[in-house]
Design a protein around this motif. Structure first.
Motif, PDB file in Angstrom:
ATOM      1  N   PHE A 148       0.807  -1.229   0.000  1.00 44.19           N
ATOM      2  CA  PHE A 148       0.000   0.000   0.000  1.00 44.19           C
ATOM      3  C   PHE A 148       0.841   1.281   0.000  1.00 44.19           C
ATOM      4  O   PHE A 148       0.285   2.359  -0.128  1.00 44.19           O
ATOM      5  N   GLY A 149       2.144   1.152   0.144  1.00 39.97           N
ATOM      6  CA  GLY A 149       3.026   2.301   0.208  1.00 39.97           C
ATOM      7  C   GLY A 149       3.322   2.695   1.641  1.00 39.97           C
ATOM      8  O   GLY A 149       2.424   2.780   2.477  1.00 39.97           O
ATOM      9  N   ALA A 150       4.607   2.918   1.940  1.00 37.78           N
ATOM     10  CA  ALA A 150       4.994   3.365   3.278  1.00 37.78           C
ATOM     11  C   ALA A 150       4.373   4.729   3.551  1.00 37.78           C
ATOM     12  O   ALA A 150       4.421   5.622   2.709  1.00 37.78           O
ATOM     13  N   GLY A 151       3.793   4.875   4.737  1.00 35.02           N
ATOM     14  CA  GLY A 151       3.122   6.119   5.074  1.00 35.02           C
ATOM     15  C   GLY A 151       1.681   6.181   4.617  1.00 35.02           C
ATOM     16  O   GLY A 151       1.029   7.221   4.754  1.00 35.02           O
ATOM     17  N   SER A 152       1.162   5.077   4.091  1.00 33.55           N
ATOM     18  CA  SER A 152      -0.233   5.047   3.648  1.00 33.55           C
ATOM     19  C   SER A 152      -1.163   4.787   4.820  1.00 33.55           C
ATOM     20  O   SER A 152      -0.760   4.294   5.880  1.00 33.55           O
ATOM     21  N   MET A 153      -2.422   5.104   4.608  1.00 35.65           N
ATOM     22  CA  MET A 153      -3.442   4.848   5.611  1.00 35.65           C
ATOM     23  C   MET A 153      -3.492   3.362   5.959  1.00 35.65           C
ATOM     24  O   MET A 153      -3.526   2.972   7.135  1.00 35.65           O
ATOM     25  N   LEU A 154      -3.495   2.494   4.963  1.00 36.34           N
ATOM     26  CA  LEU A 154      -3.607   1.057   5.209  1.00 36.34           C
ATOM     27  C   LEU A 154      -2.375   0.497   5.907  1.00 36.34           C
ATOM     28  O   LEU A 154      -2.495  -0.411   6.734  1.00 36.34           O
ATOM     29  N   ALA A 155      -1.198   0.996   5.588  1.00 38.14           N
ATOM     30  CA  ALA A 155       0.003   0.532   6.285  1.00 38.14           C
ATOM     31  C   ALA A 155      -0.066   0.892   7.762  1.00 38.14           C
ATOM     32  O   ALA A 155       0.305   0.091   8.633  1.00 38.14           O
ATOM     33  N   ASP A 156      -0.548   2.088   8.065  1.00 34.91           N
ATOM     34  CA  ASP A 156      -0.748   2.470   9.475  1.00 34.91           C
ATOM     35  C   ASP A 156      -1.701   1.508  10.169  1.00 34.91           C
ATOM     36  O   ASP A 156      -1.468   1.069  11.295  1.00 34.91           O
ATOM     37  N   MET A 157      -2.802   1.199   9.518  1.00 33.08           N
ATOM     38  CA  MET A 157      -3.838   0.352  10.123  1.00 33.08           C
ATOM     39  C   MET A 157      -3.319  -1.057  10.392  1.00 33.08           C
ATOM     40  O   MET A 157      -3.601  -1.645  11.440  1.00 33.08           O
ATOM     41  N   ALA A 158      -2.573  -1.595   9.455  1.00 34.13           N
ATOM     42  CA  ALA A 158      -2.046  -2.953   9.630  1.00 34.13           C
ATOM     43  C   ALA A 158      -1.107  -3.029  10.824  1.00 34.13           C
ATOM     44  O   ALA A 158      -1.137  -4.001  11.597  1.00 34.13           O
ATOM     45  N   ARG A 159      -0.274  -2.019  11.007  1.00 38.45           N
ATOM     46  CA  ARG A 159       0.654  -2.041  12.139  1.00 38.45           C
ATOM     47  C   ARG A 159      -0.101  -1.958  13.468  1.00 38.45           C
ATOM     48  O   ARG A 159       0.278  -2.599  14.453  1.00 38.45           O
ATOM     49  N   ILE A 160      -1.189  -1.204  13.506  1.00 35.53           N
ATOM     50  CA  ILE A 160      -1.976  -1.106  14.734  1.00 35.53           C
ATOM     51  C   ILE A 160      -2.618  -2.447  15.075  1.00 35.53           C
ATOM     52  O   ILE A 160      -2.604  -2.890  16.233  1.00 35.53           O
ATOM     53  N   VAL A 161      -3.186  -3.112  14.088  1.00 38.11           N
ATOM     54  CA  VAL A 161      -3.813  -4.418  14.340  1.00 38.11           C
ATOM     55  C   VAL A 161      -2.789  -5.404  14.871  1.00 38.11           C
ATOM     56  O   VAL A 161      -3.056  -6.169  15.804  1.00 38.11           O
TER      57      VAL A 161
END
Length: 500
Positions: A64-77
């Motif tokens: 999804f690209g570093a710094g993307s919304m989805l990358a943030d979400m995956a790390r939180i999960v």
């Protein structure tokens, strides 16, 4: 006893031998399909195409690209559950969208800047900093800080410096993508070195979230139980309500896929949250109000979906209340912005969930509701008040469905009173009833339902009066409740009265 029928062994076989059939129907056990689905935006350099679900295996930056919304979400999960079966529904920015922007103005008092130090900006709770030396001009500091921000591949913004002013632009276009928290200090940490002042202002609000309908259609009938929804604009919520709808959506009797969505509001004061709560009424949506958190709304939504996966997926855990459960990776609001009991009490009558903050700064759930508040007549209705009820309902339906389908996969149907011998693969309404009561016993032992005797009294299992191939049932589960409130009277004495 009648003759035994074994699939694949014909009647009348005369060749001497032992013919073993294998029947796995008594060996299987119930295991619900539990997935987290992250809905969010990707960056153009991500390899995952937009508009189709993709599974995440720790490769979110590439997908999804570093710094993307989805990358943030995956790390939180992953902070909540390292073993989560995690899927994403990537979206491109809306073509008509506008990205949020901020300016950070650097001012220098040369007479006060006498020692080396640092300056920094908290972006989404994380501080990007640059060194400062005596003699530095505003443009030097601005450029150094912009370079530090751009060097962070996970930063939520891009930075550009010009004449002592840094312009920050959100990585994504959109209303939600523009709700990034930018501040100089957080909980008193991060004040610039003496002689340097940073002033933050949001100069452009983000506009236009991506449309959801076409992307949601690609999910077909695949099960995705816990959905992180970053958007809470009216169009997105209407689309999600139709997606889960009881009549035609995933909760419809003809589909039986189920699921629940989690969202968050991070920029609304209590008054605005109350106002927002008056615009939603959906038992398949939970919204946490957490005004002032540095975390982005998509990160809070992901943390809530992870909570659903870990705590609402299996018995007996799914019947326990959520209070005190931590949301890992979510930054607490500063003390003045935290909601007290009075505010939380008000929000809980508007379908908005609340939180508490521990002494060490951890964000913990207090109560997580659904947004359902009134029935079709506009009358207050608490039947779907708490998200635990929806979790119990999903578990109950899937458990009973799995049990009946496994026990009676291909059977003929007889009236009660007719004999049913082994090998006939036949059943009567009475036998179904007995089996369902047995399932209820198991569910009671798993702490999902209670009062099985009353369940048996109210249970209806009968052949349809017009279709002889149909069995009608009314299943009346009494779901286990949660101990959320204790009313305790301390009736004290200065001296106990004498007794005789």
């Amino acid at each position: 006893m009648s003759d035994l029928a074994i699939t694949g062994v014909p009647d009348g076989v005369r060749v001497p031998f032992l013919y073993f059939g294998v029947d796995n129907s008594k060996a299987s056990y119930f295991q619900a399909s539990e997935r987290v689905l992250l809905i969010g935006q990707r960056l153009p350099d991500g390899t995952a195409p937009a508009g189709a679900p993709v599974q995440i295996f720790g490769n979110e930056d590439a997908l999804f690209g570093a710094g993307s919304m989805l990358a943030d979400m995956a790390r939180i999960v992953r902070l909540k559950s390292g073993f989560a079966e995690m899927w994403a529904l990537p979206l491109d920015d809306a073509a008509a969208g506008v990205a949020g922007t901020w300016t950070v103005t650097v001012d220098v008092d040369a007479s006060a800047l006498t020692v080396a130090g640092s300056v920094g900006i908290h972006i989404g709770g994380f501080r990007c900093a640059a060194a400062v030396l005596p003699g530095d001009e505003p443009q030097d500091i601005a450029q150094a800080l912009a370079d530090a921000i751009n060097a962070d591949s996970h930063a939520k913004v891009l930075a550009a410096a010009d004449d002592g002013v840094i312009t920050l632009t959100a990585n994504h276009k959109g209303l939600t993508a523009g709700q990034i928290d930018v501040r100089v200090t957080y909980n008193g940490v991060g004040a610039p070195v003496a002689g340097v002042t940073l002033t933050v202002a949001q100069t452009q609000m983000g506009t236009e979230n991506p449309a959801l309908s076409a992307a949601l259609a690609t999910l077909a009938d695949e099960p995705y139980k816990w959905v992180a929804l970053p958007y809470t604009d009216a169009l997105s919520l209407t689309t999600m309500r139709r997606f889960f709808d009881d009549q035609n959506g995933r909760w419809a009797a003809m589909r039986m896929i189920y699921g629940h969505a989690f969202s968050a509001r991070t920029t609304d004061s209590p008054a605005l949250l109350v106002q927002f709560g008056g615009t939603v009424n959906d038992q398949h949506l939970s919204v946490l109000g957490i005004y002032g958190t540095p975390s982005a709304p998509w990160e809070v939504a992901a943390a809530l979906a992870a909570y659903g996966l870990v705590h609402l997926s299996d018995a007996p855990e799914l019947s326990r209340p959520e209070q005190t459960l931590e949301l890992p990776g979510i930054f607490a609001p500063e003390v003045p912005d935290r909601f007290d009991r009075t505010v939380r009490q008000t929000l809980y009558y508007r379908g908005i969930g609340g939180y508490t903050v521990t002494q060490e700064g951890a964000v913990r759930l207090d109560r997580l509701l659904t947004t359902y508040q009134v029935n079709g007549l506009g009358i207050a209705d608490t039947s779907f008040l708490d998200v635990t009820t929806l979790a119990q309902l999903m578990y109950f339906i899937e458990y009973v469905n799995n049990g009946i389908a496994t026990a009676f996969p291909r059977v003929s149907l007889k009236d009660d009173g007719n004999p049913v011998f082994p090998g006939q693969f036949a059943v009567t309404p009475g036998r179904i009833r007995t089996y369902v009561i047995g399932l209820a016993d198991h569910l009671a032992n798993a702490n999902v339902i209670e009062n099985v005797d009353r369940f048996a009294d109210l249970l209806v299992v009968a052949r349809d009066s017009t279709d002889p191939n149909c069995v009608n049932m009314i299943l009346p589960p009494d779901f286990v409740n949660q101990w959320r409130i204790g009313k305790i009277l301390v009736q004290f004495y200065n001296q106990y009265p004498a007794t005789t």
